[in-house]
Motif scaffolding. Structure first.
Motif, mmCIF file in Angstrom:
data_model
loop_
_atom_site.group_PDB
_atom_site.id
_atom_site.type_symbol
_atom_site.label_atom_id
_atom_site.label_comp_id
_atom_site.label_asym_id
_atom_site.label_seq_id
_atom_site.Cartn_x
_atom_site.Cartn_y
_atom_site.Cartn_z
ATOM 1 N N MET A 34 0.829 -1.211 0.000
ATOM 2 C CA MET A 34 0.000 0.000 0.000
ATOM 3 C C MET A 34 0.862 1.259 0.000
ATOM 4 S SD MET A 34 -3.251 -0.990 2.397
ATOM 5 C CE MET A 34 -2.329 -1.814 3.691
ATOM 6 N N THR A 35 1.932 1.245 0.753
ATOM 7 C CA THR A 35 2.836 2.401 0.796
ATOM 8 C C THR A 35 3.374 2.702 -0.590
ATOM 9 O OG1 THR A 35 3.422 1.920 3.088
ATOM 10 C CG2 THR A 35 4.921 3.339 1.870
ATOM 11 N N ALA A 36 3.612 1.643 -1.365
ATOM 12 C CA ALA A 36 4.119 1.800 -2.731
ATOM 13 C C ALA A 36 3.020 2.185 -3.718
ATOM 14 C CB ALA A 36 4.793 0.503 -3.179
ATOM 15 N N GLY A 37 1.771 2.283 -3.225
ATOM 16 C CA GLY A 37 0.677 2.690 -4.094
ATOM 17 C C GLY A 37 0.003 1.546 -4.828
ATOM 18 N N THR A 38 0.241 0.311 -4.374
ATOM 19 C CA THR A 38 -0.366 -0.860 -4.999
ATOM 20 C C THR A 38 -1.552 -1.322 -4.158
ATOM 21 O OG1 THR A 38 1.796 -1.543 -5.831
ATOM 22 C CG2 THR A 38 0.062 -3.220 -5.801
ATOM 23 N N ALA A 39 -2.698 -1.464 -4.815
ATOM 24 C CA ALA A 39 -3.895 -1.911 -4.109
ATOM 25 C C ALA A 39 -3.755 -3.371 -3.698
ATOM 26 C CB ALA A 39 -5.117 -1.735 -5.005
ATOM 27 N N GLU B 235 -6.522 -11.967 -1.932
ATOM 28 C CA GLU B 235 -5.565 -12.901 -1.331
ATOM 29 C C GLU B 235 -4.734 -12.215 -0.252
ATOM 30 O OE1 GLU B 235 -6.058 -12.583 -4.730
ATOM 31 O OE2 GLU B 235 -7.322 -14.367 -4.719
ATOM 32 N N ASP B 236 -4.427 -10.927 -0.465
ATOM 33 C CA ASP B 236 -3.696 -10.154 0.546
ATOM 34 C C ASP B 236 -4.569 -9.913 1.774
ATOM 35 O OD1 ASP B 236 -1.434 -9.715 -1.140
ATOM 36 O OD2 ASP B 236 -2.411 -7.971 -2.051
ATOM 37 N N ARG B 237 -5.856 -9.717 1.549
ATOM 38 C CA ARG B 237 -6.751 -9.298 2.629
ATOM 39 C C ARG B 237 -7.239 -10.438 3.521
ATOM 40 N NH1 ARG B 237 -8.874 -5.591 -1.581
ATOM 41 N NH2 ARG B 237 -8.308 -3.482 -0.959
ATOM 42 N N GLY C 120 1.134 10.303 9.454
ATOM 43 C CA GLY C 120 1.454 9.008 10.017
ATOM 44 C C GLY C 120 0.657 7.847 9.446
ATOM 45 N N HIS C 121 0.096 8.011 8.268
ATOM 46 C CA HIS C 121 -0.678 6.924 7.664
ATOM 47 C C HIS C 121 -0.044 6.521 6.347
ATOM 48 C CE1 HIS C 121 -4.112 4.573 6.229
ATOM 49 N NE2 HIS C 121 -4.499 4.557 7.491
ATOM 50 N N PHE C 122 -0.003 5.206 6.092
ATOM 51 C CA PHE C 122 0.695 4.692 4.915
ATOM 52 C C PHE C 122 -0.154 4.670 3.649
ATOM 53 C CE2 PHE C 122 -0.876 1.144 7.467
ATOM 54 C CZ PHE C 122 -1.729 0.534 6.574
ATOM 55 N N MET C 123 -1.466 4.880 3.751
ATOM 56 C CA MET C 123 -2.347 4.792 2.590
ATOM 57 C C MET C 123 -2.268 6.078 1.772
ATOM 58 S SD MET C 123 -4.698 3.111 0.857
ATOM 59 C CE MET C 123 -5.772 2.021 1.747
ATOM 60 N N PRO C 124 -1.716 6.008 0.556
ATOM 61 C CA PRO C 124 -1.634 7.217 -0.265
ATOM 62 C C PRO C 124 -2.988 7.571 -0.893
ATOM 63 C CG PRO C 124 -0.726 5.361 -1.469
ATOM 64 C CD PRO C 124 -1.091 4.864 -0.088
ATOM 65 N N GLU C 125 -3.156 8.855 -1.191
ATOM 66 C CA GLU C 125 -4.391 9.330 -1.820
ATOM 67 C C GLU C 125 -4.637 8.625 -3.150
ATOM 68 O OE1 GLU C 125 -3.869 13.596 -2.195
ATOM 69 O OE2 GLU C 125 -2.769 13.551 -0.305
ATOM 70 N N SER C 126 -3.587 8.206 -3.805
ATOM 71 C CA SER C 126 -3.708 7.568 -5.126
ATOM 72 C C SER C 126 -4.518 6.270 -5.082
ATOM 73 C CB SER C 126 -2.323 7.291 -5.710
ATOM 74 O OG SER C 126 -1.619 6.377 -4.885
ATOM 75 N N LEU C 127 -4.654 5.662 -3.897
ATOM 76 C CA LEU C 127 -5.416 4.415 -3.787
ATOM 77 C C LEU C 127 -6.901 4.637 -3.502
ATOM 78 C CD1 LEU C 127 -2.984 1.970 -1.928
ATOM 79 C CD2 LEU C 127 -3.603 2.035 -4.348
ATOM 80 N N LEU C 128 -7.314 5.898 -3.304
ATOM 81 C CA LEU C 128 -8.718 6.167 -3.009
ATOM 82 C C LEU C 128 -9.650 5.681 -4.125
ATOM 83 C CD1 LEU C 128 -10.727 7.256 -0.960
ATOM 84 C CD2 LEU C 128 -10.464 9.513 -1.996
ATOM 85 N N PRO C 129 -9.347 5.939 -5.407
ATOM 86 C CA PRO C 129 -10.246 5.421 -6.458
ATOM 87 C C PRO C 129 -10.401 3.900 -6.413
ATOM 88 C CG PRO C 129 -8.782 7.077 -7.374
ATOM 89 C CD PRO C 129 -8.295 6.788 -5.972
ATOM 90 N N SER C 130 -9.336 3.183 -6.087
ATOM 91 C CA SER C 130 -9.408 1.730 -5.972
ATOM 92 C C SER C 130 -10.351 1.334 -4.842
ATOM 93 C CB SER C 130 -8.011 1.154 -5.721
ATOM 94 O OG SER C 130 -8.089 -0.196 -5.333
ATOM 95 N N GLN C 131 -10.275 2.036 -3.729
ATOM 96 C CA GLN C 131 -11.168 1.734 -2.604
ATOM 97 C C GLN C 131 -12.622 2.017 -2.971
ATOM 98 O OE1 GLN C 131 -10.227 2.813 1.391
ATOM 99 N NE2 GLN C 131 -8.923 1.025 1.297
ATOM 100 N N ILE C 132 -12.849 3.135 -3.634
ATOM 101 C CA ILE C 132 -14.216 3.499 -4.023
ATOM 102 C C ILE C 132 -14.792 2.464 -4.988
ATOM 103 C CG2 ILE C 132 -15.591 5.213 -5.293
ATOM 104 C CD1 ILE C 132 -13.698 7.357 -4.040
ATOM 105 N N SER C 133 -13.989 2.004 -5.940
ATOM 106 C CA SER C 133 -14.499 1.029 -6.917
ATOM 107 C C SER C 133 -14.702 -0.347 -6.289
ATOM 108 C CB SER C 133 -13.578 0.936 -8.130
ATOM 109 O OG SER C 133 -12.342 0.350 -7.778
#
Length: 172
Positions: free
Chosen positions: A48-53, A57-59, A123-136
Motif C-alpha cells: 500500500m505504501t508503494a501505491g499498490t492496491a 488474497e492479501d486481505r 502518520g498513515h501509509f495509505m496514499p491518496e492515489s489508492l482512493l479510487p481503488s477503494q471506491i471502486s
C-alpha cells in the motif's frame, strides 16, 4: 442490551473517519479498541505504501486475524470497537464469524471531503492515489446486514452520539 459481548466494526473507505469515530466510541463505551491497520502483515503495508492496491488474497489473512482477535476478546467477556475498511460483503461476512454480536457502522462522506482529510492526516501509509481503488471496490452495507450507514459530516461527537443512539449502545 444482552449480556453477550458486542463488536462494532467502523467501516468505510480510507479517510472516511473510521479512527476518529471509533476512538470516540471506545471512550464513550469503555470497550476495547483495535485499529485494523495493526493487523496487516508487513508485506501488505509495503504494498500500500508503494501505491499498490491489495488483492483479496492479501486481505484474507488480515481479516481472519481481526476476526480471531474479536473472538478472543469475546471469550474474555470484552466488547470491542474495531476499525476496518470492510469494503466487500464477503469481508464483512468473514468478520461476522467472530464470537459475540458483530455490527457495522458504515461511514459515508463526500469524496472531496475525504480527499481533503487524507491530505491533512499524518502518520498513515495509505496514499491518496489508492482512493479510487477503494471506491471502486466498496460494496456498501446492505439493509440485510447488521449495522447502519451514516453520513460522517457532523462533529465527531455528534456522529458518535448518533451511532450510539441508532445502535442502542450503552453509553458511559
Amino acid at each position: 442490551m444482552d449480556a453477550q459481548p458486542h463488536h462494532v466494526v467502523v467501516m468505510g473507505i480510507s479517510g472516511s473517519g473510521k479512527t476518529t469515530i471509533a476512538t470516540r466510541l471506545t471512550e464513550r463505551l469503555g470497550w476495547v479498541f483495535a485499529e485494523a491497520d495493526d493487523f496487516h502483515p508487513a508485506a501488505n503495508i509495503a504494498k500500500m505504501t508503494a501505491g499498490t492496491a491489495l488483492t483479496d488474497e492479501d486481505r484474507w489473512p488480515w481479516l481472519e486475524a481481526m476476526r480471531d482477535w474479536m473472538t478472543l476478546q469475546a471469550r474474555a467477556g470484552r466488547s470491542t470497537v474495531v476499525t476496518c475498511s470492510a469494503l466487500k460483503r464477503s469481508y464483512r461476512d468473514l468478520l461476522t464469524g467472530a464470537e459475540g454480536r458483530v455490527r457495522f457502522v458504515h461511514l459515508l462522506g463526500d469524496t472531496d471531503l475525504i480527499l481533503e482529510r487524507m491530505k491533512t492526516r499524518s502518520g498513515h501509509f495509505m496514499p491518496e492515489s489508492l482512493l479510487p481503488s477503494q471506491i471502486s471496490t466498496l460494496e456498501p452495507l446492505e439493509p440485510d446486514e447488521l449495522g447502519i450507514r451514516i453520513q460522517n459530516t457532523g462533529t465527531p461527537d455528534d456522529v458518535t452520539t448518533d451511532v450510539i443512539d441508532r445502535l442502542d449502545l450503552p453509553s458511559n
